[in-house]
Design a protein around this motif. Structure first.
Motif, short mmCIF file in Angstrom:
data_model
loop_
_atom_site.label_atom_id
_atom_site.label_comp_id
_atom_site.label_asym_id
_atom_site.label_seq_id
_atom_site.Cartn_x
_atom_site.Cartn_y
_atom_site.Cartn_z
N VAL A 1347 35.29 44.92 31.67
CA VAL A 1347 35.86 45.39 33.00
C VAL A 1347 36.50 44.40 33.65
CG1 VAL A 1347 35.12 46.16 35.15
CG2 VAL A 1347 33.97 47.20 33.18
N VAL A 1348 37.78 44.47 33.76
CA VAL A 1348 38.93 43.38 34.12
C VAL A 1348 39.51 43.73 35.46
CG1 VAL A 1348 40.61 41.86 33.21
CG2 VAL A 1348 38.96 42.96 31.56
N HIS A 1349 39.77 42.72 36.06
CA HIS A 1349 40.82 42.76 37.29
C HIS A 1349 42.07 42.94 36.84
CE1 HIS A 1349 42.79 41.60 41.07
NE2 HIS A 1349 41.87 41.46 41.65
N PRO A 1350 42.72 43.99 37.27
CA PRO A 1350 43.91 44.35 36.83
C PRO A 1350 44.90 43.43 37.05
CG PRO A 1350 43.16 45.99 38.87
CD PRO A 1350 42.21 45.00 38.36
N GLU A 1351 44.87 42.65 38.19
CA GLU A 1351 45.99 41.83 38.52
C GLU A 1351 45.83 40.41 38.00
OE1 GLU A 1351 48.87 42.72 40.06
OE2 GLU A 1351 48.21 44.82 40.42
N THR A 1352 44.66 39.89 38.09
CA THR A 1352 44.43 38.44 37.55
C THR A 1352 44.11 38.55 36.05
OG1 THR A 1352 42.06 38.60 38.15
CG2 THR A 1352 43.58 37.94 39.92
N ARG A 1353 43.63 39.59 35.53
CA ARG A 1353 43.23 39.78 34.06
C ARG A 1353 41.81 38.89 33.96
NH1 ARG A 1353 46.79 37.89 29.86
NH2 ARG A 1353 47.71 36.54 31.49
N ARG A 1354 41.18 38.54 35.13
CA ARG A 1354 39.82 38.20 34.83
C ARG A 1354 38.73 39.13 34.90
NH1 ARG A 1354 39.53 32.65 35.73
NH2 ARG A 1354 41.57 31.60 36.60
N LEU A 1355 37.57 38.69 33.93
CA LEU A 1355 36.57 39.59 33.84
C LEU A 1355 35.78 39.77 35.41
CD1 LEU A 1355 34.78 38.48 30.59
CD2 LEU A 1355 36.13 40.38 30.87
N CYS A 1356 35.47 40.88 35.72
CA CYS A 1356 34.84 41.45 36.80
C CYS A 1356 33.47 41.10 36.74
CB CYS A 1356 35.07 42.81 37.05
SG CYS A 1356 36.80 43.38 37.80
N HIS A 1357 33.06 40.69 38.01
CA HIS A 1357 31.47 40.63 38.26
C HIS A 1357 30.90 41.79 38.11
CE1 HIS A 1357 31.85 35.96 38.76
NE2 HIS A 1357 32.86 36.41 39.44
N MET A 1358 29.45 41.76 38.01
CA MET A 1358 28.61 42.70 37.95
C MET A 1358 28.50 43.85 39.08
SD MET A 1358 27.39 42.90 34.91
CE MET A 1358 26.57 44.15 35.09
N SER A 1359 28.73 43.16 40.37
CA SER A 1359 28.78 44.13 41.60
C SER A 1359 29.82 44.42 41.95
CB SER A 1359 27.89 43.38 42.55
OG SER A 1359 26.35 43.24 42.16
N GLU A 1360 31.14 44.52 41.30
CA GLU A 1360 32.44 44.94 41.53
C GLU A 1360 33.10 45.94 40.19
OE1 GLU A 1360 35.75 42.16 41.92
OE2 GLU A 1360 34.57 40.76 40.39
N TYR A 1361 34.07 46.53 40.68
CA TYR A 1361 34.71 47.43 39.65
C TYR A 1361 35.98 47.18 39.42
CZ TYR A 1361 36.95 50.05 43.53
OH TYR A 1361 37.49 50.41 44.41
N GLY A 1362 36.44 47.22 38.39
CA GLY A 1362 37.75 46.95 37.87
C GLY A 1362 38.36 47.81 36.80
N GLU A 1363 39.39 47.45 36.18
CA GLU A 1363 39.93 48.18 35.09
C GLU A 1363 39.21 48.32 33.90
OE1 GLU A 1363 44.10 49.09 32.78
OE2 GLU A 1363 44.01 47.31 34.04
#
Length: 1559
Positions: A1347-1363
């Motif tokens: 699960v990755v931040h769609p803009e920064t391409r960094r892995l998301c933390h456990m308490s947030e959502y991403g792509e």
């Protein structure tokens, strides 16, 4: 729930309980009113001060001659003994002298009482007190049961759900949050003692205490005044139509009683229904009194309009006998027939007008002895919310009421006689005898069958021997007629209401000569009127002036201001009078502060109708700031109209009543001059509701808190809000008619009212009253017929709503068959804007919504036989969208205060902006990253042969291996519509058929490796043969669905674009599709479209009968070339179509095909012993795998079922699962929805099916699992076998729930945090702000998910959502034919902070990974499982005020907000910065009333305001062939203004910055 919670009731629940029905009866003994008051006095008063007050009252009675000296000494001795004083030692012990001596001794006694024990009211209390309203919980229910008489109110009572002392069990009483002085709370007003006994007006020697009930009084009247008229009824022209004397009335009532006793079979206390029209007054009174004489309980039924309402009352009261008249029964019969209803069963109907009169056996014989039950009658009325409720009235209660009212009505004459020595009346022991004790004539136009109309017009007539003249309300519309009736009958009492009196008074103002010259024989003369009793809830002081000075006085009444007497009555509680003006005196014993009267007040006297001028701003905070106790006549002060309000008093409470002002939310006594709810205790009270014990306990047996705990008294909660000043009652309105609104930011920061005594004040809200707002609207807004106002609780705040009735909103056709009239929206808009501006200017009310309807269309309730707008009914229908409104106008700016915003995200680009992302990064810096592990399966074994499947380079090689290893075993078999097997195909024969098709493609079509061909087949073996023929020849197959003749406008252009874009060389078909495409409809459409698009249609080849060949593919050298399996080489193209029919084509290589099959086999543990079934979606995804590939890959037989046959008979699919013991299969949501429309068949069992995979390309439908499990439970389908899979166009199985052995994981998240990008588990008190999401399963083998931040391409933390990013060899190679750089990057993405060796495919979907713990290990051991939750596509989301919203959630809210909205019939999107909502509705009229329902639902759950709402009719809401919303098409048609909308409501900014919705 502790005792405090049980005592403190919520304000919204009070609105409900003031509008509920039924319960039991509570008789009241006269002593009970004083029991509670004495205990209260002992708690708060000094006994010496109380003794001093009682002795002073006793002395006053002696001075006025009310009692003799002997009576004085006896009562004084009793008082001294009661207060613990010795009569022998007192100065009165030897008193034998004159009255003067007695007075001297009394003065000495008063001096002997220590002064430090006297009670001195706190006169330094500020008039500017602020009251804190506390929250609370609803009380527990109480059981209904019958109790015998007890001290206080004897009743059908209840077992209390809270202890007698609310402070028990450690409860903290609410007033502990205040810091008041000792006497800071407004103590309940004490009863006033009635000093004189009540005597018969026709015979001053007969005390009324001699009679126990009205039945005995009726017999007395019939014997003693037989020929006097009891009741006269007039018609609408003022002519007398019927009259009855006392002897005739008694005789007819005795006859009814005799028939009931002798022929009904009823027992004492049984209920008897009374159904009479309002003009059948005499018949109704005869029946009512007949019930009293017979010992049964009367149930008058007056307000029913429907059969079910009548049936409800009859059944609920168990009334098996109904009394009526012949004409009324015929009318009911016609109405029932017209409604298609039959007569209520189990009820016997009698016509009392045919009974005649009672004839005793002899003139000297006595009538039958009375056997009167406790209850007299049950009066049904409508609650504010429209429900029926029955209030029980006992005979004892009725007699108390009559005694009290009789004392009040005679108090004026007695006061005059006290102040005048002239007159012919004499005294005998304190009572009046002689001509002065005279009965009275009453004229009434109120409904005599209920409430105060029955109390004063019928019951009081019997009690006092009055003559009642009843005139219908329609007669008041005739100018001068009412005045003529008054002049003819010379009444001393006229009974009415404001509506009727305003009508006659204003008629007189407009046409005075019409009244004065109405009759030449009868001059107008109002001099006989002593009382003008007005039934009301609030006193209209301005109209009192008009009534007195411009109607009564000009027409001959010289004491016009003394005549007017507004009565505060409880029409919903049996018509009990709570307060009215009287001349009884005794206000000193009320126990409240009585300020020094002004000069005007001293001149007018304490019994005058007091008025106050209040500060409106202070009143809006529940504070009473008195500006003047003698306001100038003429209403508001002109220069201060915005700041002041004029309030009139009713008078003192009833003399035997204990009245308290209580905070309705906290049940605490309020401080002085603070608005609260009127609570009353009196012997005149009804006992409760019939049948509902819980409501009776809450409303009729309420207890309140004082500063020392709970008062040992029980009160009736009236639902009236008001205050007490100088002992008089001032009413502002009903509780449900009070609006509250949160103060704006400036008001909260700069409060104008403070109170040093209150530490914990609530400064959030202002309070307003419907009556005040309506008065302003009617005075300032032209062309308004009527109006109402209320508040609604939306988004945690109270928002004011105003409803207007106007002739401008009339839409009925001008001619019977003409078109409906179109309302003038410009005029309506101007009217709504003026309404908002005036209420803001005058009352500081920020109106949220204005609805406008035609006159007489708002819901109404009946009061005194007259309909008036029901505020709670209006609110109820407003919230349900049932109002017939033609225009709606909203003002949001400055009104809706609770709309969340993310300032940083809003300015910088939403939740994916740098600022918002950095904020989440800092908040979650210690959280783990979201990525899954990988279960690599490099070696895949064949369970039948032990061969290594992973060594093969293509599915074609595996097929050839199956032909060699198991040539005669079944490979494919089709099942027909009758569940019969067609001739099966062995592996060898299957290979031969593929070779025949391949030969045809090479030899006849001339196709070569790399050519693109379109496959248009119905579901069957021909399609599978064509697919494998293309694979073994290196031809790129593009499967497409057959053209739908109903959607050629979509399918034909789509086909032509595929042909053009991919340079298709041929179209392969079978016999069915070939026949359809050669048909006239499709062929002409195809040719015309191709000509317009300039597309050359390639040749079509029917592969149904390709011709015979000798040998298989290998024999004919149709084998794979080595370079065909190289990476990047396309073997297959899957074409996906969105609901908008937008194409997505993905290319699949041979390696990808094998990887997909491997993941299916290894994850689902598929074996060759369990066959495979292919049914739907065979052109791509999992459906293609199960139809064309998986049987070959695992070596199992494949059974094919046509989707057409499934649609006709859904059982076909499940019968095949049962028959062939299929372990793993595939279905779609639409398949299961269709299958669940019919009940499952008996005889097949699905216990062998362990994995029913349901594909979702986004968020799973949370309700589907439960419905499928319930539907197929009888077939043995285990709940753990129902598994969702996350299927994407670029990977058919990213995650799956297969063989997790647990039911779906449901988590509730806080949507408020979700909008900001956080994943937070919702707390239990989150209310509507929760989102329930089911998991999509675990990551399968050989697959890695991050699960990755769609803009920064960094892995998301456990308490947030991403792509959601996926790394797997089963991912598609790319978009076929696309050369866009973005598309290439989508298949070759990498994370910045992840494994640099991994490349991902970006799904474009938002979601998150979460680890759960379930007992699935050996022996039930807990095991951690990582599951994926899918939220939705990034492209579908939109941002408002910097917060992210998912359309599916808002659409779900909209679709369940109203029954007129079709399921799946809404679409929300953003266009040009506007949030647009398109709704498909079933109705075409009054769409404006749906707008608030939708706006409120979205605002309440999602905290946004939509900008545009468009309504479309059924059939005009674009949907796909699978009934999916076509969002793109909806957006395109709306933007291009091609949407066929019935009505569109747009929110735009007004010049002053506000918002309004208009059509």
């Amino acid at each position: 729930m502790d005792s405090t919670d049980k005592m403190v009731k919520d304000s919204d629940s009070l609105r409900h309980y003031y509008g509920t029905t039924h319960t039991s009866d509570h008789d009241l003994s006269l002593s009970s009113g004083y029991r509670g008051s004495q205990e209260l006095s002992e708690q708060f008063y000094d006994p010496y001060a109380e003794l001093q007050s009682r002795l002073a009252e006793l002395q006053l009675e002696l001075e006025e001659g009310e009692i003799t000296a002997k009576g004085y000494r006896k009562r004084r001795a009793l008082l001294m003994e009661a207060y613990g004083q010795s009569s022998e030692n007192s100065p009165m012990s030897s008193m034998q002298g004159s009255d003067d001596d007695i007075l001297k001794h009394y003065e000495k006694l008063s001096q002997d009482v220590p002064s430090d024990f006297s009670f001195v009211p706190d006169t330094h209390r500020s008039l500017e007190l602020t009251h804190d309203l506390l929250g609370h919980e609803d009380q527990e229910p109480a059981e209904f049961m019958y109790l015998s008489e007890r001290e206080g109110r004897s009743s059908y009572s209840l077992s209390s759900s809270f202890p007698a002392d609310p402070s028990a069990n450690g409860a903290t009483h609410p007033s502990s949050t205040y810091e008041f002085s000792k006497h800071g709370l407004q103590l309940p007003l004490e009863p006033r003692e009635i000093s004189e006994a009540d005597f018969d007006p026709h015979n001053g020697n007969i005390p009324m205490t001699k009679f126990d009930n009205l039945a005995s009084i009726l017999r007395h009247r019939g014997r003693n005044i037989p020929k006097l008229n009891a009741i006269l009824t007039l018609d609408s022209k003022g002519k007398e139509v019927s009259a009855i004397t006392w002897d005739k009335l008694a005789s007819r009532a005795e006859k009814v009683a005799q028939v009931i006793r002798d022929k009904s079979g009823l027992y004492r206390g049984d209920r008897v229904a009374l159904l009479y029209r309002d003009h059948e007054v005499i018949d109704f009174v005869v029946a009512l009194l007949g019930c009293f004489l017979a010992g049964v309980v009367a149930v008058p039924i007056n307000t029913v309009t429907k059969f079910k309402e009548l049936n409800y009352i009859l059944n609920y009261t168990q009334s098996h006998l109904a009394l009526s008249t012949d004409a009324n029964l015929k009318a009911f019969h016609r109405e029932f027939t017209a409604q298609g209803q039959s007569w209520p069963r189990g009820v016997e109907w009698w016509k009392t007008n045919e009974f005649g009169s009672y004839h005793p056996l002899s003139k000297k014989s006595e009538p039958p002895a009375l056997q009167v039950p406790d209850l007299a009658y049950i009066e049904y009325s409508r609650a504010p919310t429209g429900e029926f409720r029955g209030v029980v009235m006992s005979h004892k209660t009725v007699m108390h009421q009559m005694s009290c009212l009789s004392s009040i009505l005679s108090s004026k004459d007695k006061q005059r006689r006290r102040s005048s020595s002239a007159g012919t009346a004499t005294r005998d022991g304190g009572r009046l005898i002689g001509p002065a004790a005279k009965y009275q004539t009453v004229i009434s136009y109120l409904d005599p069958r209920q409430s105060i109309g029955m109390t004063l017009g019928v019951l009081m007539t019997i009690y006092s021997g009055n003559t009642t003249v009843w005139i219908p309300q329609s007669a008041l519309a005739v100018p001068g007629l009412y005045a003529n009736v008054i002049s003819r009958f010379k009444p001393s009492i006229i009974l009415g209401d404001y509506t009727g009196l305003k009508q006659v008074a204003y008629n007189y103002q407009s046409f005075p000569l019409a009244t004065r010259n109405f009759s030449k024989k009868q001059p107008v003369d109002f001099s006989s009127i002593k009382w003008c009793l007005i039934d009301c809830l609030t006193a209209d002081t301005e109209f009192h002036e008009i009534l007195a000075d411009r109607w009564l006085r000009p027409l001959g009444n010289k004491s016009s201001r003394e005549v007017i007497a507004p009565m505060l009555t409880l029409s919903e509680h049996g018509g009990m009078v709570i307060s009215m003006r009287d001349w009884l005196g005794g206000q000193e014993s009320l126990g409240c502060r009585l300020p020094e009267p002004s000069a005007d007040e001293e001149r007018m006297g304490p019994s005058d109708l007091s008025e106050l001028l209040l500060d409106k701003k202070a009143l809006s905070t529940n504070n009473v700031r008195i500006l003047s106790t003698s306001p100038p006549r003429g209403g508001f002060l002109d220069k201060n109209i915005k700041n002041t309000i004029r309030i009139g008093a009713f008078g003192y409470p009833l003399p035997d009543a204990t009245l308290a002002i209580v905070d309705p939310e906290t049940c605490t006594l309020v401080p002085e001059l603070i608005v609260g709810e009127i609570w009353v205790d009196s012997p005149c009270l009804s006992g409760g509701f019939w049948g509902l014990g819980r409501e009776t306990e809450m409303i009729f047996h309420a207890r309140c808190w004082g500063h020392d705990g709970t008062l040992e008294m029980e009160f009736l909660r009236t639902g009236l809000l008001g205050f007490i000043y100088a002992g008089k009652v001032y009413i502002l309105g009903l509780y449900e008619d009070r609006l509250r609104q949160r103060k704006d930011f400036e008001e909260q920061q700069n409060p104008s009212i403070t109170c040093s005594d209150i530490v914990h004040t609530n400064r959030q809200y202002r309070y307003h009253y419907t009556a005040h707002l309506v008065q302003t609207i009617m005075q300032t807004i032209p062309r308004v017929f009527d109006s109402s106002a209320f508040d609604i609780f939306v988004n945690d705040e109270h928002l004011p709503v105003v409803l207007l009735e106007s002739p401008v909103a009339i839409t009925t056709p001008e001619t019977p068959n003409g078109p409906p009239r179109e309302p003038d929206n410009e005029v309506l808009e101007d009217m709504a804007n003026k309404c908002m501006n005036k209420l803001r200017e005058i009352h500081n009310v920020r109106v949220y919504c204005v609805l406008i309807t035609a006159p007489n269309t708002l819901p109404r309730t009946t009061r005194n036989g007259r309909s008036e707008i029901g505020t709670m009914l209006c609110r109820k229908e407003f919230e349900t969208g049932s109002l017939p409104s033609v225009y709606v106008n909203f003002c949001v700016d400055g009104t809706v205060m609770n709309v969340p915003r993310d300032q940083n995200a809003e300015e910088d680009g939403g939740i994916w902006s740098v600022a918002s992302s950095h904020f989440r990064e800092e908040m979650l810096i210690h959280e783990d990253k979201q990525y899954s592990g990988v279960d690599e399966r490099n070696v895949v074994m064949d369970d039948r042969t032990g061969g290594v499947l992973s060594k093969f380079k293509s599915i074609v090689d595996i097929l050839q291996w199956r032909v060699v290893c198991q040539p005669e075993e079944l490979s494919y078999c089709s099942i027909d519509s009758k569940s019969r097997e067609n001739k099966g195909t062995s592996w060898k024969k299957f290979d031969a058929k593929i070779a025949a098709v391949a030969s045809m493609l090479v030899n006849k079509a001339g196709l070569q490796a790399g050519d693109n061909v379109v496959l248009i087949y119905t579901h069957g073996e021909d399609f599978v043969h064509a697919v494998h023929a293309c694979l073994c020849l290196g031809i790129v197959a593009i499967p497409l669905s057959p053209l739908d003749t109903n959607r050629l406008n979509e399918d034909v252009p789509a086909l032509l674009h595929v042909i053009e874009d991919y340079k298709v060389k041929a179209i392969l078909v079978n016999a069915e599709t070939d026949h359809a495409m050669k048909g006239k409809l499709i062929s002409q459409h195809l040719k015309q479209s191709a000509h317009v698009a300039r597309v050359t249609i390639p040749p079509t080849y029917n592969t149904m009968k390709p011709g015979r060949v000798s040998g298989g593919c290998k024999d004919l050298n149709f084998t794979m070339k080595p370079d065909w399996t190289n990476p990047g080489r396309v073997a297959l193209v899957w074409v996906y179509w969105t609901a908008d029919h937008r194409r997505t084509a993905v290319q699949i290589g041979h390696e990808t095909i094998l990887e997909m099959c491997k993941i299916q086999k290894e994850t689902c543990q598929m074996t060759s012993s369990k066959p495979v079934i292919g049914c739907v979606r065979s052109g791509s995804g999992v459906g293609f795998l199960h139809t064309c590939l998986m049987g070959i890959y695992v070596g199992a037989s494949t059974y094919l079922i046509s989707p057409v046959d499934f649609a006709a008979n859904p059982h076909l699919f499940f019968l095949s699962l049962s028959r062939y013991k299929v372990k793993d299969t595939y279905a779609t949501q639409q398949m299961l929805e269709h299958a669940m429309t019919i009940p499952p068949l008996k005889g097949y069992n699905l216990h062998e099916t362990r994995n029913l995979m349901i594909a979702f390309d986004g968020r799973p439908a949370t309700e589907l699992f439960g419905r499928v499990r319930l539907h197929f439970a009888s077939c043995g389908l285990d709940g753990t076998a129902i598994n969702t899979i996350y299927s994407h166009v670029l990977n058919p199985m990213i995650t799956t729930r297969s063989y997790m052995c647990i039911e779906p994981v449901e988590l509730k998240f806080d949507v408020r945090e979700l909008r900001r990008g956080f994943i937070v588990i919702a707390s239990p008190d989150s209310g509507p702000f929760t989102l329930t999401v089911q998991d999509s399963g675990m990551v399968p083998v050989s697959t890695h998910v991050a699960v990755v931040h769609p803009e920064t391409r960094r892995l998301c933390h456990m308490s947030e959502y991403g792509e959601i990013w996926v790394s797997s060899n089963a991912n598609a190679q790319g978009f076929y034919g696309s050369k866009a750089l973005f598309d290439a990057e989508r298949f070759n993405a990498s994370t910045i902070d992840g494994d640099p060796c991994l490349t991902y495919m970006r799904t474009g979907d938002l979601g998150f990974l979460r680890t759960i713990t379930r007992p699935v290990g050996p022996g039930g051991a807990m095991v951690e499982i990582q599951v994926l939750f899918v939220l939705g596509a990034i492209g579908d989301t939109f941002e408002v005020a910097g917060l992210n919203h998912f359309p599916i959630d808002i659409e779900t809210t909209v679709e369940r907000s109203h029954r007129s909205i079709y399921p799946g019939g809404s679409a929300i999107f953003q266009a040009g910065g506007l949030v647009v909502l398109v709704v498909e509705v079933s109705r075409k009229q009054f769409l404006a009333s749906l707008v608030p329902v939708i706006v409120n639902a979205i605002l309440n759950e999602h905290q946004i305001i939509v900008d545009v709402i468009a309504f479309v009719a059924r059939g005009h809401f674009p949907r796909s062939r699978l009934r999916e919303k076509q969002r793109g098409k909806i957006l395109a048609t709306w933007v291009t203004r091609k949407l066929k909308a019935m009505a569109q409501f747009t929110i735009s900014r007004s010049p002053d910055g506000g918002f309004y919705i208009k059509s």
